[in-house]
Design an enzyme around this catalytic site. Structure first.
Site, mmCIF file in Angstrom:
data_model
loop_
_atom_site.group_PDB
_atom_site.id
_atom_site.type_symbol
_atom_site.label_atom_id
_atom_site.label_comp_id
_atom_site.label_asym_id
_atom_site.label_seq_id
_atom_site.Cartn_x
_atom_site.Cartn_y
_atom_site.Cartn_z
ATOM 1 N N GLU A 253 59.577 -9.665 19.106
ATOM 2 C CA GLU A 253 60.995 -9.995 19.216
ATOM 3 C C GLU A 253 61.455 -10.010 20.670
ATOM 4 O O GLU A 253 62.479 -9.436 21.031
ATOM 5 C CB GLU A 253 61.831 -9.020 18.374
ATOM 6 C CG GLU A 253 61.408 -9.052 16.914
ATOM 7 C CD GLU A 253 62.244 -8.188 15.984
ATOM 8 O OE1 GLU A 253 62.852 -7.223 16.456
ATOM 9 O OE2 GLU A 253 62.269 -8.503 14.776
ATOM 10 N N ASP B 223 59.373 -5.815 6.991
ATOM 11 C CA ASP B 223 60.393 -5.118 7.787
ATOM 12 C C ASP B 223 61.367 -4.315 6.920
ATOM 13 O O ASP B 223 62.504 -4.760 6.722
ATOM 14 C CB ASP B 223 61.167 -6.150 8.619
ATOM 15 C CG ASP B 223 62.032 -5.493 9.671
ATOM 16 O OD1 ASP B 223 61.816 -4.304 9.939
ATOM 17 O OD2 ASP B 223 62.908 -6.169 10.229
ATOM 18 N N GLU C 281 69.415 -0.612 7.162
ATOM 19 C CA GLU C 281 69.654 -1.965 7.672
ATOM 20 C C GLU C 281 69.688 -3.009 6.566
ATOM 21 O O GLU C 281 70.541 -3.895 6.574
ATOM 22 C CB GLU C 281 68.548 -2.301 8.684
ATOM 23 C CG GLU C 281 68.585 -3.729 9.182
ATOM 24 C CD GLU C 281 67.473 -4.040 10.179
ATOM 25 O OE1 GLU C 281 66.737 -3.115 10.574
ATOM 26 O OE2 GLU C 281 67.353 -5.218 10.565
HETATM 27 C C1 GCV Z 1 64.901 -2.509 16.973
HETATM 28 C C2 GCV Z 1 64.068 -5.539 12.768
HETATM 29 C C3 GCV Z 1 65.475 -5.205 13.145
HETATM 30 C C4 GCV Z 1 65.632 -5.060 14.640
HETATM 31 C C5 GCV Z 1 64.639 -4.001 15.123
HETATM 32 C C6 GCV Z 1 63.248 -4.447 14.708
HETATM 33 C C7 GCV Z 1 62.201 -3.429 15.107
HETATM 34 O O1 GCV Z 1 63.733 -6.804 13.202
HETATM 35 O O2 GCV Z 1 66.346 -6.174 12.646
HETATM 36 O O3 GCV Z 1 66.953 -4.694 14.917
HETATM 37 O O4 GCV Z 1 64.739 -3.829 16.506
HETATM 38 O O5 GCV Z 1 63.188 -4.600 13.328
HETATM 39 O O6 GCV Z 1 61.817 -2.664 14.250
HETATM 40 O O7 GCV Z 1 61.794 -3.414 16.261
#
Ligand code: GCV
Length: 759
Positions: free
Chosen positions: A331, A406, A434
């Protein structure tokens, strides 16, 4: 409101109570009398949730005499800050629960004494045979013994932190109304590093945080140490959490600057007596952005020297620093791949710098290439890490999320748990919700966590559970760990809602003992957080135990995943398709693969063959439609809408039934809660009732939007008695929420004209 423990002085041990202790006793006893009086009144005293499960409210008369008889005097020791904390907690707990505090003495003089200590700090403990050789470095023994002709409860350990853990365990017995007159308890943690990962940014925001701002007030550190930090430490220690990563895995190099290291050191000083080590998330590119080098290539000697020097600087400020957490090549984060190096080469450069100081690296397996179309994102971590088994330094743990995508409401276990016998693996769970309704929904994660821990990888035959991989027993590992992404913020109630606190609690309890049952943990939590009245405990535990499956049902049943709104992950978005710059694997359609023929991702040999990443036993279970668990069916198979499940329903009908069942479960939870106001103070009752009302709306929104969308593809009629969604698909697709807590900025593509009321 309780007096923060940090404001209470801790008196040196002596035969008679000093004036400080006497004052504490008077304050506490007065509080007890008031609380008891309030308890007899019709309404429970107002509470705002700050005290979590450490409320220490007066026990009812049925138990009072019995417990008082087991807490007549206290033989403690203040030989260290940790032992002082244990003694202070015991006094605080006992005065809250039982009224006037026990006399603090040097010797046992009567029945009902409580003795605290280690063989080193207490000659009395040393003289007793308590079986401490079995409790290890952090465990404890709580035993009823006879000392000088008197019955006494001894809370003992080999280390000071073990005594503190034992103290909390003893208080838990009182709080949950367990008998304490004849105790013979030995307990030690199964996993060494039990860590909370805070996704807290240095600007005070929290990524995916649904409980206000960060609890770390960076701008007033190091000078101001909020009493809240101590209460955080108490809460963590009470459930055995012994590490905290202070900052977001999407890390900034500022955390490694002298300015911030001073602040980190100040926090470490507060947390240390409670056995909590501090860790930091660091960006792989820090040698460039902070060190002004041209490269962060792990093979470059200047980069290696930079990390060595930086780590030495960190340890000068924080001698017991735990280590680094790294998100690399994921990411948008920098990583070793930027220099043509492997994840192991990247991890090892940090590990080598940390090793002489006893530090570790927690290197995340959540590695994938955003924007590069891959047939199946679920395969990526395994494909990246499997070839690296045995190549990580001995002080590296690879931190693996519970499932391959995730933190979804339900995923199969991550195949890496069965695939890296020569690598230290740690489990990463998400405590913050989340993808599970965020702040307001009641979703108790105990069942999700235990499902993940008990999943059987079959790596070494039956019984090779994820729990046994990460507690080291399967491969004889010497370095073991578990992490939970924290759900804690600056909200008065810490976690955004009262029921979210249960997830923090459950994470800690399972990190200590992965074999505990989710139900038992829920019951403990309910008793300590609310009341021991069984007319309350039974229905609330039932409600909690049903809540995760309810969320799965109304969000992503039958093994569906990632159907949430883009970016914010709040509410449904099954129609979200790749567009513009959005990578395919950030869309919902990539995960549902819904088309006129059917729905689900073919991960069998005829599809992406992700099943082959599991041990043969598990792979064949998932591969075959006859044995694949129904709740993972669409994760592994693309099925016709008319395919008949074991229940006899078609996939389409079953999908609709699940959505309806999820909504019904939330309505049921709301009804249950509406009968429980006599047992709860009105503040916590109201907050929960209001949040359940929001959850009911959310569940209906999920149900209606999902049915409207999938029906537009399946073209199947609704099964009998299923109500049609009240609005058109266009309405649901257009609807959006512009600003969502925990998500930076405005929701992608949410125009003012689209903001309506969902139905
Ligand atoms: C901290 C997901 C979440 C992100 C998070 C990522 C991760 O993609 O939406 O906010 O980033 O996981 O675990 O690194």
């Amino acid at each position: 409101m309780p007096i923060p423990i940090s404001r209470l002085s801790v008196r040196p041990q002596g035969r008679r109570a000093s004036s400080g202790w006497a004052l504490l006793a008077v304050i506490a006893a007065a509080g007890f009398v008031l609380a008891l009086a309030a308890g007899r009144a019709s309404a429970a005293p107002e509470e705002d949730g700050y005290r979590l499960w450490l409320r220490y409210v007066p026990v009812d008369s049925e138990w009072l005499a019995r417990y008082r008889a087991s807490a007549t005097e206290l033989i403690g020791t203040d030989a260290s800050p940790t032992l002082r904390a244990a003694q202070a907690e015991l006094l605080r707990g006992l005065t809250g629960l039982l009224g006037p505090p026990p006399r603090v003495t040097a010797d046992v003089t009567q029945d009902g004494a409580i003795v605290l200590g280690t063989p080193t700090s207490s000659p009395l403990v040393k003289s007793l045979s308590l079986g401490l050789q079995r409790v290890g470095a952090e465990g404890y023994a709580i035993r009823t013994v006879t000392v000088q002709g008197h019955s006494a409860t001894v809370i003992a350990a080999n280390t000071d932190i073990g005594v503190l853990y034992g103290t909390f365990a003893f208080l838990r017995l009182l709080q949950t109304r367990e008998p304490v007159a004849h105790l013979d308890i030995i307990s030690s943690p199964r996993i060494q590093r039990r860590v909370l990962d805070h996704w807290d940014n240095l600007n005070g925001s929290v990524e995916r945080g649904y409980a206000g701002d960060s609890i770390w007030k960076w701008e007033t550190l190091p000078e101001h140490l909020s009493p809240r930090y101590t209460d955080y430490a108490r809460a963590c220690a009470s459930i055995g959490i012994n590490g905290t990563v202070l900052n977001n895995v999407n890390a900034t190099p500022y955390i490694l600057t002298p300015l911030y290291l001073q602040k980190v050191a100040a926090l470490a000083g507060v947390l240390r007596p409670y056995g909590i080590k501090v860790y930091l998330s660091v960006p792989f590119s820090a040698p460039v952005t902070l060190g002004k080098l041209q490269t962060a290539d792990p093979a470059d000697p200047r980069v290696q020297a930079w990390w060595t020097a930086k780590v030495a600087e960190v340890y000068r400020d924080i001698p017991d620093f735990g280590g680094f957490l790294v998100k690399a090549n994921s990411e948008g984060q920098p990583g070793p791949r930027d220099y043509g190096r492997t994840q192991a080469q990247g991890a090892n450069v940090l590990a080598r710098a940390l090793a002489p100081h006893g530090g570790i690296v927690m290197w995340r397996a959540f590695v994938y290439t955003t924007g590069v179309h891959s047939e199946d994102r679920a395969r990526q971590a395994y494909d990246t890490f499997k070839p690296l088994d045995g190549k990580f330094a001995d002080n590296v743990l690879v931190q693996v999320k519970n499932g391959p995508i995730d933190f979804q409401p339900r995923e199969p276990f991550h195949p890496l748990f069965g695939a890296l016998p020569h690598t230290h693996l740690m489990l990463e769970l998400q405590v913050t919700k989340e993808y599970l309704g965020q702040r307001t929904s009641i979703v108790y994660l105990g069942p999700l966590f235990t499902e993940a821990l008990r999943a059987d990888t079959w790596a070494k035959g039956a019984g090779s559970t994820v729990a046994r991989v990460i507690d080291g027993s399967l491969y004889g590992e010497h370095l073991t760990a578990i992490a939970g992404v924290a759900n804690i913020g600056s909200d008065r109630a810490w976690c955004g809602s009262i029921f979210n606190q249960a997830n923090w609690y459950a994470f800690g309890r399972l990190a200590w003992d992965p074999d505990l049952s989710a139900r038992q943990i829920a019951a403990e939590w309910v008793r300590m957080t609310f009341t021991n009245n069984d007319s309350f405990v039974a229905p609330v535990v039932k409600l909690m135990m049903a809540s995760r499956e309810a969320a799965v049902d109304y969000m992503t049943p039958l093994g569906l995943a990632s159907q949430m709104a883009a970016g914010t992950h709040l509410g449904p978005g099954p129609w979200v398709a790749p567009s513009g710059n959005m990578p395919p694997d950030w869309s919902s359609t990539y995960y549902s693969r819904a088309d006129a023929d059917g729905i689900g991702v073919d991960r069998t040999a005829t599809g992406s063959n992700a099943v082959a990443q599991y041990s043969p036993h598990v792979a064949s279970e998932y591969e075959s439609l006859a044995s694949c668990p129904e709740n993972l069916l669409l994760w592994f198979h693309h099925l016709s809408w008319d395919y008949r499940l074991r229940s006899g329903d078609t996939v389409w009908d079953s999908l609709v039934r699940h959505y309806d069942r999820g909504v019904a479960a939330v309505k049921q939870a709301r009804n249950t809660w509406s009968t429980l106001s006599p047992y709860v103070d009105s503040q916590r009752y109201r907050m929960t009732a209001d949040f359940l009302a929001i959850q009911e709306k959310d569940a209906e929104w999920w149900r209606n939007a999902s049915i409207a969308y999938f029906q537009s593809i399946s073209h199947r009629p609704l099964p009998a008695r299923a109500a049609p969604p009240p609005d058109t698909l266009a309405h649901y697709e257009a609807f959006c929420i512009p600003y969502v807590e925990g998500s930076p900025g405005r929701s992608p593509g949410c125009a003012p004209a689209d903001v309506a009321v969902p139905r």
